[in-house]
Design a protein around this motif. Structure first.
Motif, mmCIF file in Angstrom:
data_model
loop_
_atom_site.group_PDB
_atom_site.id
_atom_site.type_symbol
_atom_site.label_atom_id
_atom_site.label_comp_id
_atom_site.label_asym_id
_atom_site.label_seq_id
_atom_site.Cartn_x
_atom_site.Cartn_y
_atom_site.Cartn_z
ATOM 1 N N GLY A 2 -4.803 16.597 -10.233
ATOM 2 C CA GLY A 2 -5.580 17.596 -9.502
ATOM 3 C C GLY A 2 -5.404 18.993 -10.045
ATOM 4 N N ASP A 3 -4.254 19.274 -10.640
ATOM 5 C CA ASP A 3 -4.034 20.573 -11.265
ATOM 6 C C ASP A 3 -4.646 20.649 -12.654
ATOM 7 N N LYS A 4 -4.995 19.492 -13.213
ATOM 8 C CA LYS A 4 -5.589 19.468 -14.543
ATOM 9 C C LYS A 4 -7.118 19.478 -14.482
ATOM 10 N N LEU A 5 -7.680 18.683 -13.582
ATOM 11 C CA LEU A 5 -9.131 18.510 -13.542
ATOM 12 C C LEU A 5 -9.802 19.235 -12.386
ATOM 13 N N GLY A 6 -9.026 19.658 -11.396
ATOM 14 C CA GLY A 6 -9.608 20.320 -10.234
ATOM 15 C C GLY A 6 -9.599 19.428 -9.013
ATOM 16 N N ARG A 7 -9.552 20.066 -7.843
ATOM 17 C CA ARG A 7 -9.459 19.311 -6.593
ATOM 18 C C ARG A 7 -10.720 18.488 -6.329
ATOM 19 N N LYS A 8 -11.881 19.093 -6.546
ATOM 20 C CA LYS A 8 -13.137 18.427 -6.217
ATOM 21 C C LYS A 8 -13.325 17.148 -7.015
ATOM 22 N N LYS A 9 -13.138 17.216 -8.311
ATOM 23 C CA LYS A 9 -13.354 16.053 -9.175
ATOM 24 C C LYS A 9 -12.363 14.934 -8.865
ATOM 25 N N VAL A 10 -11.096 15.283 -8.724
ATOM 26 C CA VAL A 10 -10.075 14.256 -8.480
ATOM 27 C C VAL A 10 -10.212 13.682 -7.078
ATOM 28 N N TYR A 11 -10.596 14.521 -6.108
ATOM 29 C CA TYR A 11 -10.832 14.026 -4.746
ATOM 30 C C TYR A 11 -11.933 12.969 -4.769
ATOM 31 N N GLY A 12 -12.984 13.211 -5.563
ATOM 32 C CA GLY A 12 -14.042 12.222 -5.688
ATOM 33 C C GLY A 12 -13.546 10.920 -6.282
ATOM 34 N N ILE A 13 -12.660 11.015 -7.274
ATOM 35 C CA ILE A 13 -12.101 9.810 -7.898
ATOM 36 C C ILE A 13 -11.300 8.996 -6.882
ATOM 37 N N THR A 14 -10.462 9.686 -6.086
ATOM 38 C CA THR A 14 -9.633 8.965 -5.106
ATOM 39 C C THR A 14 -10.501 8.291 -4.046
ATOM 40 N N LEU A 15 -11.559 8.961 -3.616
ATOM 41 C CA LEU A 15 -12.423 8.377 -2.589
ATOM 42 C C LEU A 15 -13.174 7.160 -3.115
ATOM 43 N N ALA A 54 0.826 -1.210 0.000
ATOM 44 C CA ALA A 54 0.000 0.000 0.000
ATOM 45 C C ALA A 54 0.858 1.257 0.000
ATOM 46 N N LEU A 55 2.018 1.203 0.677
ATOM 47 C CA LEU A 55 2.914 2.358 0.710
ATOM 48 C C LEU A 55 3.514 2.621 -0.670
ATOM 49 N N CYS A 56 3.783 1.543 -1.403
ATOM 50 C CA CYS A 56 4.242 1.729 -2.793
ATOM 51 C C CYS A 56 3.162 2.422 -3.618
ATOM 52 N N GLY A 57 1.924 2.038 -3.368
ATOM 53 C CA GLY A 57 0.816 2.673 -4.068
ATOM 54 C C GLY A 57 0.672 4.145 -3.714
ATOM 55 N N THR A 58 0.920 4.502 -2.442
ATOM 56 C CA THR A 58 0.787 5.910 -2.046
ATOM 57 C C THR A 58 1.792 6.784 -2.776
ATOM 58 N N LEU A 59 3.007 6.286 -2.964
ATOM 59 C CA LEU A 59 4.024 7.066 -3.676
ATOM 60 C C LEU A 59 3.569 7.363 -5.104
ATOM 61 N N ALA A 60 3.118 6.313 -5.798
ATOM 62 C CA ALA A 60 2.649 6.504 -7.172
ATOM 63 C C ALA A 60 1.404 7.386 -7.209
ATOM 64 N N GLY A 61 0.503 7.199 -6.247
ATOM 65 C CA GLY A 61 -0.735 7.968 -6.214
ATOM 66 C C GLY A 61 -0.507 9.442 -5.950
ATOM 67 N N GLN A 62 0.442 9.771 -5.079
ATOM 68 C CA GLN A 62 0.734 11.178 -4.807
ATOM 69 C C GLN A 62 1.202 11.900 -6.061
ATOM 70 N N LEU A 63 2.081 11.252 -6.786
ATOM 71 C CA LEU A 63 2.617 11.874 -7.993
ATOM 72 C C LEU A 63 1.555 11.997 -9.084
ATOM 73 N N PHE A 64 0.778 10.920 -9.276
ATOM 74 C CA PHE A 64 -0.212 10.939 -10.352
ATOM 75 C C PHE A 64 -1.381 11.880 -10.045
ATOM 76 N N PHE A 65 -1.987 11.721 -8.871
ATOM 77 C CA PHE A 65 -3.151 12.539 -8.553
ATOM 78 C C PHE A 65 -2.775 13.984 -8.251
ATOM 79 N N TYR A 81 -3.969 12.253 0.145
ATOM 80 C CA TYR A 81 -3.074 13.031 1.007
ATOM 81 C C TYR A 81 -2.915 14.473 0.520
ATOM 82 N N PRO A 82 -2.347 14.698 -0.662
ATOM 83 C CA PRO A 82 -2.154 16.086 -1.092
ATOM 84 C C PRO A 82 -3.457 16.818 -1.363
ATOM 85 N N LEU A 83 -4.493 16.093 -1.810
ATOM 86 C CA LEU A 83 -5.763 16.755 -2.102
ATOM 87 C C LEU A 83 -6.416 17.288 -0.831
ATOM 88 N N SER A 84 -6.435 16.481 0.226
ATOM 89 C CA SER A 84 -7.044 16.923 1.482
ATOM 90 C C SER A 84 -6.312 18.136 2.047
#
Length: 415
Positions: free
Chosen positions: A92-105, A77-88, A145-148
Motif C-alpha cells: 500500500g505504501d508502494k502502489l497507493g491505498r486505492k489500487k491495493v484496496y481494490g486488489i484486496t477486495l 484464515a487468521l494465518c492468512g490475515t497475518l501474512a496479508g497485513q504485512l504484505f499489503f 484491515y490496515p487499508l480501511s
C-alpha cells in the motif's frame, strides 16, 4: 510535520464535518464489515460440516470435525490475515491505498465465492479446498484491515478523527451481527422447506442432503458486501496524504481534495521542498517510528461462544439456527454496544484512558470467569456466564478500536 505545512493537508485537518466524511466512514467501514463477516461466519457452520462429511451411523453423537480439521477450518484464515497485513501494508505504501484496496477486495470476492464452491463431495477434498481458499480469503482480509483504517485516518479531520476511525472499526460488530442474521435466515428457510427428524430419532435423515447448500450460501454471501465496497471505493480519489507525501504529487493531491472539499485550494510554492524533508522518511522498525507511534500490533478476532441444546436432540439445520442465534445475541448485547460506546467517548476520554479502562476491566472480568469456572458451567448459572462473557467481549472492543494516526500504512495494523 508535513501535515502542518502543506495547505492541502491542513485543509483536511481543519475541515468541518461534511458528507464526504460519512461517505468515507461507510466505504471504509464496509471493509471491516466484510472482514468480520468472513472471519466469523465459518464458526456458524463447522458443526454442520461435521454432520455432513464425518457422519458415522454407528455413533450415538452426530458427526463432528476431527480436532486438526476443526483447527484448520477455523484458524487458517487468521494465518492468512497475518501474512496479508504485512504484505499489503508494504504494498500500500508502494502502489497507493486505492489500487491495493481494490486488489484486496477482488481477492476477497473471488475467495468467498470459491470457498462455497469447494470441490468434490468427500471430506478430504471439501476440507482441503475450503482451507485453501479461506487462507487466501484471510490474506485479502489482512490487507483490508490496515487499508480501511488508513483511508479513514487520512480523510478525517483532527477534531473528530478518533470517533470517525472508531466508527469504521465498529462496523466489525455489525459484520458479526450480519453473519448471525444471514445464518438465521438461511437455516430457517431450509428448516421449513426440508423438515428433518432429530439425530436421536433418525441418524441418517437428521441432516438432509440439501443442508450442504446452507454452509455454502453463508460463506459465499461475504462476496456481496465486498463487491459493493469495491464499486464505491473505486469512485473515491486516492488519499491526499499518500499522493502528496508518498507519491510526491502535490498538484494532484490539491486537485483531488479541492473536489472532495468543494473549495478551491492553492498549492504552495515550496511544497516540493516540504515533502523532501528527511525527518519525514523513516522505516517501520526505526527509532523514529517507535518514538512517534509506538509499536504496531495485530488484531486477532475472538470467537463467540454459544449455549445450545445437545446435538443429538436437534437436526443438522436446526443446530445451525441455534448456533447463529447464540452468536447474534452475544454480538447484539456486547460487541455492537462496546464499539459504539468507543465511538461516542473516544474523543472525550482520550485514546489512552479508554484503552487503559478496557484492559483493566477485561482483566477483572476474565479473572471473575476463570477462577469460579466450575460455578459458571452449571446449567442454573448459564445466563450469568453469558452476561460475564458479553461484558468481557464488550470491553475487548474498547482496546481494539484504537485509531491509527496519519502515518505510514504498514504501522496501521489495528490492535
Amino acid at each position: 510535520m508535513a501535515e502542518q505545512q502543506l495547505g492541502v493537508l491542513k485543509a483536511l485537518d481543519v475541515a468541518k464535518t461534511q458528507l464526504y466524511h460519512f461517505t468515507a466512514i461507510v466505504i471504509a467501514g464496509m471493509g471491516f464489515f466484510t472482514d468480520a463477516y468472513d472471519l466469523f461466519c465459518v464458526s456458524l457452520v463447522t458443526k454442520l460440516l461435521g454432520r455432513l462429511y464425518y457422519f458415522n451411523p454407528l455413533s450415538e453423537k452426530p458427526g463432528s470435525l476431527p480436532p486438526h480439521v476443526a483447527a484448520a477450518v477455523n484458524g487458517v484464515a487468521l494465518c492468512g490475515t497475518l501474512a496479508g497485513q504485512l504484505f499489503f501494508g508494504w504494498l500500500g505504501d508502494k502502489l497507493g491505498r486505492k489500487k491495493v484496496y481494490g486488489i484486496t477486495l477482488i481477492m476477497m470476492i473471488v475467495c468467498s465465492v470459491a470457498s462455497g464452491l469447494s470441490f468434490g463431495n468427500k471430506a478430504k477434498g471439501v476440507m482441503t479446498t475450503l482451507c485453501f481458499f479461506r487462507f487466501w480469503l484471510g490474506f485479502g482480509i489482512g490487507g483490508d484491515y490496515p487499508l480501511s483504517a488508513t483511508i479513514m485516518s487520512e480523510y478525517a479531520n483532527k477534531k473528530t478523527r478518533g470517533a470517525f476511525i472508531a466508527a469504521v472499526f465498529a462496523m466489525q460488530g455489525v459484520g458479526i451481527l450480519a453473519g448471525g442474521f444471514v445464518a438465521l435466515a438461511v437455516s430457517s428457510i431450509f428448516d421449513k422447506k426440508f423438515p428433518a427428524p432429530t439425530y436421536a430419532v433418525n441418524r441418517a435423515l437428521s441432516t438432509p442432503p440439501q443442508a450442504d447448500y446452507i454452509w455454502r450460501i453463508i460463506v459465499m454471501f461475504g462476496a456481496l458486501p465486498a463487491a459493493l465496497t469495491y464499486y464505491w471505493r473505486m469512485k473515491m480519489p486516492e488519499t491526499a496524504r499518500y499522493t502528496a507525501l508518498v507519491a510526491k504529487n502535490i498538484k494532484q493531491a490539491t486537485q483531488d481534495m479541492s473536489k472532495v472539499l468543494q473549495v478551491e485550494l492553492e498549492m504552495e510554492e515550496r511544497a516540493e521542498d516540504i515533502v523532501k524533508d528527511p525527518r519525514l522518511n523513516y522505516g517501520l522498525f526505526s527509532k523514529e517510528f517507535a518514538k512517534r507511534h509506538g509499536l504496531p500490533s495485530l488484531d486477532v478476532p475472538p470467537h463467540a461462544i454459544g449455549w445450545i441444546p445437545k446435538a443429538a436432540t436437534m437436526n443438522g439445520i436446526h443446530e445451525v439456527f441455534m448456533i447463529a442465534r447464540a452468536q447474534t445475541l452475544i454480538a447484539l448485547c456486547s460487541t455492537v454496544p462496546g464499539y459504539w460506546f468507543t465511538v461516542a467517548f473516544i474523543d472525550i476520554m482520550g485514546r489512552f484512558a479508554i484503552q487503559l479502562m478496557g484492559f483493566f476491566m477485561m482483566t477483572v472480568f476474565m479473572f471473575a470467569i476463570a477462577f469460579p469456572y466450575d460455578h459458571w458451567i452449571k446449567p442454573d448459572n448459564r445466563i450469568g456466564f453469558v452476561v460475564m462473557y458479553s461484558l468481557t467481549f464488550s470491553l475487548l472492543t474498547l482496546v481494539q478500536t484504537q485509531p491509527p494516526s496519519s502515518y505510514r500504512l504498514k504501522s496501521s495494523q489495528p490492535g
